[in-house]
Write a protein that holds these residues in place. Structure first.
Motif, PDB file in Angstrom:
ATOM      1  N   GLY A   1       0.799  -1.219   0.000  1.00  0.00           N
ATOM      2  CA  GLY A   1       0.000   0.000   0.000  1.00  0.00           C
ATOM      3  C   GLY A   1       0.831   1.268   0.000  1.00  0.00           C
ATOM      4  N   ASP A   2       0.260   2.296   0.575  1.00  0.00           N
ATOM      5  CA  ASP A   2       0.837   3.637   0.597  1.00  0.00           C
ATOM      6  C   ASP A   2       2.090   3.673   1.475  1.00  0.00           C
ATOM      7  OD1 ASP A   2       1.424   6.327   1.026  1.00  0.00           O
ATOM      8  OD2 ASP A   2      -0.660   6.913   1.353  1.00  0.00           O
ATOM      9  N   PRO A   3       3.249   4.015   0.894  1.00  0.00           N
ATOM     10  CA  PRO A   3       4.480   4.054   1.688  1.00  0.00           C
ATOM     11  C   PRO A   3       4.406   5.001   2.892  1.00  0.00           C
ATOM     12  CG  PRO A   3       5.007   4.143  -0.641  1.00  0.00           C
ATOM     13  CD  PRO A   3       3.509   4.266  -0.518  1.00  0.00           C
ATOM     14  N   ALA A   4       3.712   6.113   2.767  1.00  0.00           N
ATOM     15  CA  ALA A   4       3.601   7.044   3.903  1.00  0.00           C
ATOM     16  C   ALA A   4       2.894   6.368   5.075  1.00  0.00           C
ATOM     17  CB  ALA A   4       2.860   8.308   3.485  1.00  0.00           C
ATOM     18  N   ILE A   5       1.859   5.611   4.782  1.00  0.00           N
ATOM     19  CA  ILE A   5       1.127   4.889   5.838  1.00  0.00           C
ATOM     20  C   ILE A   5       1.995   3.770   6.403  1.00  0.00           C
ATOM     21  CG2 ILE A   5      -0.856   3.390   6.303  1.00  0.00           C
ATOM     22  CD1 ILE A   5      -2.417   5.112   4.241  1.00  0.00           C
ATOM     23  N   GLN A   6       2.699   3.042   5.521  1.00  0.00           N
ATOM     24  CA  GLN A   6       3.579   1.960   5.974  1.00  0.00           C
ATOM     25  C   GLN A   6       4.628   2.463   6.953  1.00  0.00           C
ATOM     26  OE1 GLN A   6       5.582   0.323   2.630  1.00  0.00           O
ATOM     27  NE2 GLN A   6       3.913  -1.032   2.089  1.00  0.00           N
ATOM     28  N   PHE A   7       5.284   3.567   6.597  1.00  0.00           N
ATOM     29  CA  PHE A   7       6.351   4.051   7.459  1.00  0.00           C
ATOM     30  C   PHE A   7       5.811   4.693   8.729  1.00  0.00           C
ATOM     31  CE2 PHE A   7       8.888   3.144   3.765  1.00  0.00           C
ATOM     32  CZ  PHE A   7      10.039   2.648   4.341  1.00  0.00           C
ATOM     33  N   ALA A   8       4.603   5.233   8.688  1.00  0.00           N
ATOM     34  CA  ALA A   8       3.977   5.723   9.919  1.00  0.00           C
ATOM     35  C   ALA A   8       3.692   4.545  10.853  1.00  0.00           C
ATOM     36  CB  ALA A   8       2.699   6.482   9.601  1.00  0.00           C
ATOM     37  N   GLU A   9       3.203   3.434  10.282  1.00  0.00           N
ATOM     38  CA  GLU A   9       2.965   2.231  11.083  1.00  0.00           C
ATOM     39  C   GLU A   9       4.280   1.685  11.643  1.00  0.00           C
ATOM     40  OE1 GLU A   9       0.861  -0.719   8.821  1.00  0.00           O
ATOM     41  OE2 GLU A   9      -0.826   0.612   8.445  1.00  0.00           O
ATOM     42  N   LEU A  10       5.311   1.675  10.818  1.00  0.00           N
ATOM     43  CA  LEU A  10       6.611   1.192  11.259  1.00  0.00           C
ATOM     44  C   LEU A  10       7.164   2.068  12.385  1.00  0.00           C
ATOM     45  CD1 LEU A  10       8.965  -0.773  10.969  1.00  0.00           C
ATOM     46  CD2 LEU A  10       9.827   0.679   9.110  1.00  0.00           C
ATOM     47  N   GLU A  11       7.040   3.367  12.226  1.00  0.00           N
ATOM     48  CA  GLU A  11       7.493   4.295  13.263  1.00  0.00           C
ATOM     49  C   GLU A  11       6.744   4.042  14.571  1.00  0.00           C
ATOM     50  OE1 GLU A  11       7.524   9.090  14.039  1.00  0.00           O
ATOM     51  OE2 GLU A  11       7.557   8.374  11.974  1.00  0.00           O
ATOM     52  N   ASP A  12       5.428   3.869  14.491  1.00  0.00           N
ATOM     53  CA  ASP A  12       4.634   3.579  15.692  1.00  0.00           C
ATOM     54  C   ASP A  12       5.063   2.261  16.337  1.00  0.00           C
ATOM     55  OD1 ASP A  12       3.180   5.911  15.382  1.00  0.00           O
ATOM     56  OD2 ASP A  12       1.436   4.925  14.494  1.00  0.00           O
ATOM     57  N   ARG A  13       5.311   1.255  15.510  1.00  0.00           N
ATOM     58  CA  ARG A  13       5.717  -0.052  16.030  1.00  0.00           C
ATOM     59  C   ARG A  13       7.054   0.057  16.754  1.00  0.00           C
ATOM     60  NH1 ARG A  13       4.261  -5.129  13.728  1.00  0.00           N
ATOM     61  NH2 ARG A  13       2.376  -3.934  13.296  1.00  0.00           N
ATOM     62  N   ILE A  14       8.008   0.765  16.162  1.00  0.00           N
ATOM     63  CA  ILE A  14       9.315   0.930  16.788  1.00  0.00           C
ATOM     64  C   ILE A  14       9.181   1.673  18.114  1.00  0.00           C
ATOM     65  CG2 ILE A  14      11.579   2.051  16.582  1.00  0.00           C
ATOM     66  CD1 ILE A  14      11.358   1.462  13.523  1.00  0.00           C
ATOM     67  N   ARG A  15       8.423   2.759  18.127  1.00  0.00           N
ATOM     68  CA  ARG A  15       8.218   3.516  19.380  1.00  0.00           C
ATOM     69  C   ARG A  15       7.594   2.639  20.457  1.00  0.00           C
ATOM     70  NH1 ARG A  15       9.157   8.823  18.456  1.00  0.00           N
ATOM     71  NH2 ARG A  15       8.850   9.568  16.335  1.00  0.00           N
ATOM     72  N   SER A  16       6.602   1.861  20.075  1.00  0.00           N
ATOM     73  CA  SER A  16       5.931   0.975  21.026  1.00  0.00           C
ATOM     74  C   SER A  16       6.905  -0.043  21.610  1.00  0.00           C
ATOM     75  CB  SER A  16       4.775   0.271  20.321  1.00  0.00           C
ATOM     76  OG  SER A  16       4.201  -0.701  21.142  1.00  0.00           O
ATOM     77  N   ILE A  17       7.725  -0.630  20.756  1.00  0.00           N
ATOM     78  CA  ILE A  17       8.700  -1.623  21.206  1.00  0.00           C
ATOM     79  C   ILE A  17       9.714  -0.999  22.159  1.00  0.00           C
ATOM     80  CG2 ILE A  17      10.667  -3.009  20.423  1.00  0.00           C
ATOM     81  CD1 ILE A  17       8.924  -3.744  17.955  1.00  0.00           C
ATOM     82  N   ILE A  18      10.196   0.175  21.816  1.00  0.00           N
ATOM     83  CA  ILE A  18      11.202   0.832  22.640  1.00  0.00           C
ATOM     84  C   ILE A  18      10.625   1.225  24.005  1.00  0.00           C
ATOM     85  CG2 ILE A  18      12.636   2.907  22.853  1.00  0.00           C
ATOM     86  CD1 ILE A  18      13.119   2.653  19.809  1.00  0.00           C
ATOM     87  N   GLN A  19       9.355   1.639  24.029  1.00  0.00           N
ATOM     88  CA  GLN A  19       8.729   2.038  25.294  1.00  0.00           C
ATOM     89  C   GLN A  19       8.553   0.866  26.247  1.00  0.00           C
ATOM     90  OE1 GLN A  19       5.174   4.110  24.132  1.00  0.00           O
ATOM     91  NE2 GLN A  19       6.269   5.963  23.587  1.00  0.00           N
ATOM     92  N   ARG A  20       8.441  -0.347  25.713  1.00  0.00           N
ATOM     93  CA  ARG A  20       8.301  -1.529  26.562  1.00  0.00           C
ATOM     94  C   ARG A  20       9.601  -1.780  27.210  1.00  0.00           C
ATOM     95  NH1 ARG A  20       6.047  -5.441  22.279  1.00  0.00           N
ATOM     96  NH2 ARG A  20       4.454  -4.102  21.463  1.00  0.00           N
TER      97      ARG A  20
END
Length: 106
Positions: free
Chosen positions: A87-106
């Motif tokens: 799909g849309d690369p902007a959406i993909q990288f926003a999801e990836l950024e959110d996933r990374i932030r979530s992982i780091i916060q744990r």
């Protein structure tokens, strides 16, 4: 790299799993982000080798393959994640950024 544009991430890239393993040996990282299809090593092999060097490091497969093709079956508490490129690369990288932030916060 797109993830570095926010200024919140420092991203190091390599051209092979072997050189990535050398980097992982040389210094700590918060997260490993990898495709599944690699040259001369499978994604599973890269995951296993990286875990021998840095046990427990969060690992994200960011790949065009379906989850079933990758065969991710993490043990309870194991920090392995999967995000499909589509799909849309902007959406993909926003999801990836959110996933990374979530992982780091744990």
């Amino acid at each position: 790299m797109i993830l570095e544009k926010t200024g919140d991430f420092i991203v190091e890239t390599t051209t092979s799993a072997k050189s990535a393993l050398e980097l992982i040996r040389s210094r700590p990282y918060d997260v490993i982000l990898s495709d599944y299809r690699l040259v001369r090593m499978s994604g599973h092999e890269f995951l296993r080798e990286s875990r021998l060097i840095r046990p427990g490091i969060p690992f994200i497969f960011f790949t065009g393959l379906e989850k079933d093709e990758v065969g991710i079956r993490p043990s309870p508490g194991e920090a392995i994640s999967y995000l499909q490129k589509r799909g849309d690369p902007a959406i993909q990288f926003a999801e990836l950024e959110d996933r990374i932030r979530s992982i780091i916060q744990r």
